[in-house]
Design a protein around this motif. Structure first.
Motif, PDB file in Angstrom:
ATOM      1  N   MET A   1      32.339  22.942  35.656  1.00 31.62           N
ATOM      2  CA  MET A   1      31.268  23.260  34.705  1.00 31.62           C
ATOM      3  C   MET A   1      31.414  22.455  33.420  1.00 31.62           C
ATOM      4  O   MET A   1      30.445  21.913  32.891  1.00 31.62           O
ATOM      5  N   ALA A   2      32.679  22.359  32.909  1.00 30.05           N
ATOM      6  CA  ALA A   2      32.898  21.614  31.676  1.00 30.05           C
ATOM      7  C   ALA A   2      32.518  20.150  31.855  1.00 30.05           C
ATOM      8  O   ALA A   2      31.946  19.531  30.959  1.00 30.05           O
ATOM      9  N   ARG A   3      32.842  19.571  33.042  1.00 32.65           N
ATOM     10  CA  ARG A   3      32.510  18.168  33.290  1.00 32.65           C
ATOM     11  C   ARG A   3      31.000  17.980  33.320  1.00 32.65           C
ATOM     12  O   ARG A   3      30.478  17.001  32.794  1.00 32.65           O
ATOM     13  N   ASP A   4      30.275  18.933  33.950  1.00 36.89           N
ATOM     14  CA  ASP A   4      28.814  18.862  33.962  1.00 36.89           C
ATOM     15  C   ASP A   4      28.259  18.911  32.544  1.00 36.89           C
ATOM     16  O   ASP A   4      27.346  18.165  32.194  1.00 36.89           O
ATOM     17  N   ASN A   5      28.814  19.802  31.738  1.00 39.83           N
ATOM     18  CA  ASN A   5      28.351  19.917  30.353  1.00 39.83           C
ATOM     19  C   ASN A   5      28.553  18.610  29.601  1.00 39.83           C
ATOM     20  O   ASN A   5      27.674  18.173  28.852  1.00 39.83           O
ATOM     21  N   LEU A   6      29.700  17.962  29.797  1.00 38.86           N
ATOM     22  CA  LEU A   6      29.988  16.732  29.071  1.00 38.86           C
ATOM     23  C   LEU A   6      28.990  15.638  29.422  1.00 38.86           C
ATOM     24  O   LEU A   6      28.430  14.989  28.533  1.00 38.86           O
ATOM     25  N   SER A   7      28.730  15.415  30.691  1.00 37.36           N
ATOM     26  CA  SER A   7      27.789  14.370  31.087  1.00 37.36           C
ATOM     27  C   SER A   7      26.382  14.707  30.625  1.00 37.36           C
ATOM     28  O   SER A   7      25.621  13.821  30.200  1.00 37.36           O
ATOM     29  N   ASP A   8      26.022  15.986  30.663  1.00 35.63           N
ATOM     30  CA  ASP A   8      24.686  16.386  30.231  1.00 35.63           C
ATOM     31  C   ASP A   8      24.548  16.292  28.712  1.00 35.63           C
ATOM     32  O   ASP A   8      23.460  15.998  28.196  1.00 35.63           O
ATOM     33  N   ILE A   9      25.627  16.545  27.976  1.00 35.59           N
ATOM     34  CA  ILE A   9      25.589  16.411  26.518  1.00 35.59           C
ATOM     35  C   ILE A   9      25.351  14.951  26.139  1.00 35.59           C
ATOM     36  O   ILE A   9      24.624  14.655  25.183  1.00 35.59           O
ATOM     37  N   ILE A  10      25.930  14.025  26.886  1.00 39.11           N
ATOM     38  CA  ILE A  10      25.692  12.595  26.630  1.00 39.11           C
ATOM     39  C   ILE A  10      24.209  12.277  26.795  1.00 39.11           C
ATOM     40  O   ILE A  10      23.628  11.523  26.015  1.00 39.11           O
ATOM     41  N   VAL A  11      23.577  12.881  27.809  1.00 36.63           N
ATOM     42  CA  VAL A  11      22.132  12.712  28.002  1.00 36.63           C
ATOM     43  C   VAL A  11      21.370  13.304  26.823  1.00 36.63           C
ATOM     44  O   VAL A  11      20.435  12.698  26.287  1.00 36.63           O
ATOM     45  N   PHE A  12      21.767  14.499  26.392  1.00 40.29           N
ATOM     46  CA  PHE A  12      21.121  15.145  25.242  1.00 40.29           C
ATOM     47  C   PHE A  12      21.217  14.272  23.995  1.00 40.29           C
ATOM     48  O   PHE A  12      20.237  14.116  23.255  1.00 40.29           O
ATOM     49  N   LEU A  13      22.382  13.687  23.747  1.00 41.11           N
ATOM     50  CA  LEU A  13      22.558  12.836  22.567  1.00 41.11           C
ATOM     51  C   LEU A  13      21.618  11.636  22.608  1.00 41.11           C
ATOM     52  O   LEU A  13      21.069  11.234  21.577  1.00 41.11           O
ATOM     53  N   ALA A  14      21.417  11.083  23.800  1.00 36.99           N
ATOM     54  CA  ALA A  14      20.509   9.930  23.925  1.00 36.99           C
ATOM     55  C   ALA A  14      19.080  10.328  23.584  1.00 36.99           C
ATOM     56  O   ALA A  14      18.377   9.613  22.859  1.00 36.99           O
ATOM     57  N   VAL A  15      18.636  11.480  24.075  1.00 36.98           N
ATOM     58  CA  VAL A  15      17.273  11.949  23.781  1.00 36.98           C
ATOM     59  C   VAL A  15      17.129  12.258  22.298  1.00 36.98           C
ATOM     60  O   VAL A  15      16.126  11.910  21.664  1.00 36.98           O
ATOM     61  N   ALA A  16      18.143  12.902  21.723  1.00 38.29           N
ATOM     62  CA  ALA A  16      18.099  13.254  20.304  1.00 38.29           C
ATOM     63  C   ALA A  16      18.031  12.005  19.431  1.00 38.29           C
ATOM     64  O   ALA A  16      17.285  11.972  18.444  1.00 38.29           O
ATOM     65  N   ARG A  17      18.793  10.984  19.784  1.00 29.97           N
ATOM     66  CA  ARG A  17      18.771   9.747  18.986  1.00 29.97           C
ATOM     67  C   ARG A  17      17.428   9.037  19.106  1.00 29.97           C
ATOM     68  O   ARG A  17      16.889   8.540  18.119  1.00 29.97           O
ATOM     69  N   GLU A  18      16.906   8.957  20.311  1.00 29.53           N
ATOM     70  CA  GLU A  18      15.658   8.224  20.534  1.00 29.53           C
ATOM     71  C   GLU A  18      14.427   9.034  20.144  1.00 29.53           C
ATOM     72  O   GLU A  18      13.351   8.468  19.944  1.00 29.53           O
ATOM     73  N   GLN A  19      14.586  10.377  20.078  1.00 33.26           N
ATOM     74  CA  GLN A  19      13.459  11.274  19.812  1.00 33.26           C
ATOM     75  C   GLN A  19      12.329  11.024  20.815  1.00 33.26           C
ATOM     76  O   GLN A  19      11.154  11.122  20.500  1.00 33.26           O
ATOM     77  N   SER A  20      12.737  10.718  22.037  1.00 34.91           N
ATOM     78  CA  SER A  20      11.761  10.403  23.085  1.00 34.91           C
ATOM     79  C   SER A  20      12.458  10.452  24.435  1.00 34.91           C
ATOM     80  O   SER A  20      13.509   9.821  24.619  1.00 34.91           O
ATOM     81  N   PHE A  21      11.877  11.206  25.387  1.00 34.76           N
ATOM     82  CA  PHE A  21      12.404  11.220  26.742  1.00 34.76           C
ATOM     83  C   PHE A  21      12.185   9.862  27.405  1.00 34.76           C
ATOM     84  O   PHE A  21      13.028   9.391  28.166  1.00 34.76           O
ATOM     85  N   THR A  22      11.065   9.228  27.126  1.00 34.66           N
ATOM     86  CA  THR A  22      10.743   7.947  27.752  1.00 34.66           C
ATOM     87  C   THR A  22      11.741   6.879  27.342  1.00 34.66           C
ATOM     88  O   THR A  22      12.295   6.156  28.183  1.00 34.66           O
ATOM     89  N   ARG A  23      11.994   6.743  26.024  1.00 32.80           N
ATOM     90  CA  ARG A  23      12.926   5.717  25.555  1.00 32.80           C
ATOM     91  C   ARG A  23      14.355   6.021  25.993  1.00 32.80           C
ATOM     92  O   ARG A  23      15.107   5.108  26.348  1.00 32.80           O
ATOM     93  N   ALA A  24      14.736   7.295  25.968  1.00 32.84           N
ATOM     94  CA  ALA A  24      16.090   7.662  26.385  1.00 32.84           C
ATOM     95  C   ALA A  24      16.293   7.374  27.870  1.00 32.84           C
ATOM     96  O   ALA A  24      17.352   6.889  28.274  1.00 32.84           O
ATOM     97  N   ALA A  25      15.283   7.671  28.679  1.00 38.46           N
ATOM     98  CA  ALA A  25      15.386   7.406  30.115  1.00 38.46           C
ATOM     99  C   ALA A  25      15.551   5.913  30.378  1.00 38.46           C
ATOM    100  O   ALA A  25      16.356   5.495  31.217  1.00 38.46           O
ATOM    101  N   ALA A  26      14.790   5.088  29.640  1.00 37.95           N
ATOM    102  CA  ALA A  26      14.901   3.636  29.795  1.00 37.95           C
ATOM    103  C   ALA A  26      16.286   3.148  29.393  1.00 37.95           C
ATOM    104  O   ALA A  26      16.878   2.291  30.054  1.00 37.95           O
ATOM    105  N   LYS A  27      16.832   3.709  28.319  1.00 42.05           N
ATOM    106  CA  LYS A  27      18.145   3.276  27.837  1.00 42.05           C
ATOM    107  C   LYS A  27      19.244   3.688  28.804  1.00 42.05           C
ATOM    108  O   LYS A  27      20.210   2.932  29.018  1.00 42.05           O
ATOM    109  N   LEU A  28      19.100   4.859  29.404  1.00 45.91           N
ATOM    110  CA  LEU A  28      20.123   5.354  30.322  1.00 45.91           C
ATOM    111  C   LEU A  28      19.936   4.835  31.741  1.00 45.91           C
ATOM    112  O   LEU A  28      20.819   4.988  32.589  1.00 45.91           O
ATOM    113  N   GLY A  29      18.764   4.257  32.022  1.00 48.62           N
ATOM    114  CA  GLY A  29      18.512   3.730  33.351  1.00 48.62           C
ATOM    115  C   GLY A  29      18.250   4.800  34.398  1.00 48.62           C
ATOM    116  O   GLY A  29      18.627   4.643  35.564  1.00 48.62           O
ATOM    117  N   VAL A  30      17.611   5.906  33.975  1.00 50.47           N
ATOM    118  CA  VAL A  30      17.263   6.980  34.906  1.00 50.47           C
ATOM    119  C   VAL A  30      15.782   7.289  34.758  1.00 50.47           C
ATOM    120  O   VAL A  30      15.123   6.827  33.822  1.00 50.47           O
TER     121      VAL A  30
END
Length: 297
Positions: A1-30
């Motif tokens: 569970m902790a490992r899942d949280n860590l990887s998902d928090i990295i995703v959250f940080l990307a969305v928070a920085r970009e303030q956009s799901f579209t830009r964050a998805a492009a940056k993360l390649g998903v």
């Protein structure tokens, strides 16, 4: 569970920085749908809403802000430690992200880097064109490139070019219709090709100087751009006057396609500098790139 949280928090940080799901998805390649699913699962596990979504924007809730302030510095510290491990490798490696204007990349950064990067195939360099005074720490750049007087006092600055003379230019066809300007006041009667600044969203006021007299000329015209190559193209097409680095238009001046005016009012800006946070831990890859960019006096 902790490992899942860590990887998902990295995703959250990307969305928070970009303030956009579209830009964050492009940056993360998903895909955007996969990213949205990850955020929903993280919120469900934590039992709180982290992001407020509207059709036009994404913002953090109070809980999201608290998580961001706690997690972001620690993830950045881990990234820095991992990058530092490359010091133990026989070959310098890693990604170096640099933000600069397009002319600076074309005229200074790329010519210097191409001379050395073939010797270091494990070093990856990402060059991003941006005219705004971005926060390189928040946007996770390793270094930025700007005029020396634009660098914040809390940054380390390294000169990478000589001073940069500026020029006001227009096409001969334009001057057939309009008289040559001789003072900042004359510019108010001219069509000027202006630059919209990314950071403030305002129009750049031309910074002119003659002797001890400095003027910020708030010019206007039909055409507004957010990068210099398009400004120069519009000037070549006779749409007005452009205020740009002299080096960028020197070939057009020599060929007679552009004419420089008000030379006595055009200053030289303090050369281009690389800047980066004083607390940044330097990797071998960072040092190699920085040394390649240094200005040889």
């Amino acid at each position: 569970m902790a490992r899942d949280n860590l990887s998902d928090i990295i995703v959250f940080l990307a969305v928070a920085r970009e303030q956009s799901f579209t830009r964050a998805a492009a940056k993360l390649g998903v895909s955007q749908s996969a990213l949205s699913h990850t955020i929903r699962e993280l919120e469900a596990r934590l039992g709180v809403r982290l992001l407020t979504r509207t059709t036009r924007s994404v913002s953090m809730t109070a809980a999201g802000e608290a998580l961001f302030q706690t997690a972001a510095p620690r993830i950045e510290e881990i990234d820095a430690k991992l990058a530092a491990l490359s010091e133990f490798s026989d070959k310098p490696a890693g990604l170096i992200r640099i933000t600069a204007t397009d002319h600076t990349i074309d005229a200074i950064v790329w010519p210097k880097l191409r001379a050395v990067l073939r010797d270091y195939p494990e070093i990856q360099v990402e060059l991003t064109v941006d005219y705004g005074l971005v926060d390189i720490v928040e946007d996770r750049y390793d270094m930025g490139v700007r005029f020396g007087d634009q660098v914040a006092k809390d940054m380390i600055a390294v000169r990478i070019s000589a001073d940069v003379p500026m020029a006001i230019v227009g096409a001969p066809a334009y001057f057939k219709r309009r008289p040559l300007p001789r003072s900042p006041e004359d510019l108010l009667k001219h069509d000027c090709i202006t630059l919209r600044l990314t950071t403030t969203k305002g129009i750049y006021a031309w910074e002119l100087q003659k002797g001890k007299r400095a003027v910020q000329a708030r010019v206007s015209g039909q055409m507004i751009f957010n990068s210099q190559p398009q400004m120069i193209r519009a000037a070549l097409d006779g749409y007005g006057l452009a205020f740009v680095p002299e080096e960028a238009v020197q070939p057009h001046i020599r060929s007679g396609k552009l004419q420089a005016v008000m030379k006595d009012w055009c200053p030289s800006f303090p050369g281009m500098h690389v800047y980066y946070p004083s607390r940044r831990q330097s990797s071998r890859a960072f040092t190699i790139v920085l040394d390649a960019l240094r200005h040889a006096r």
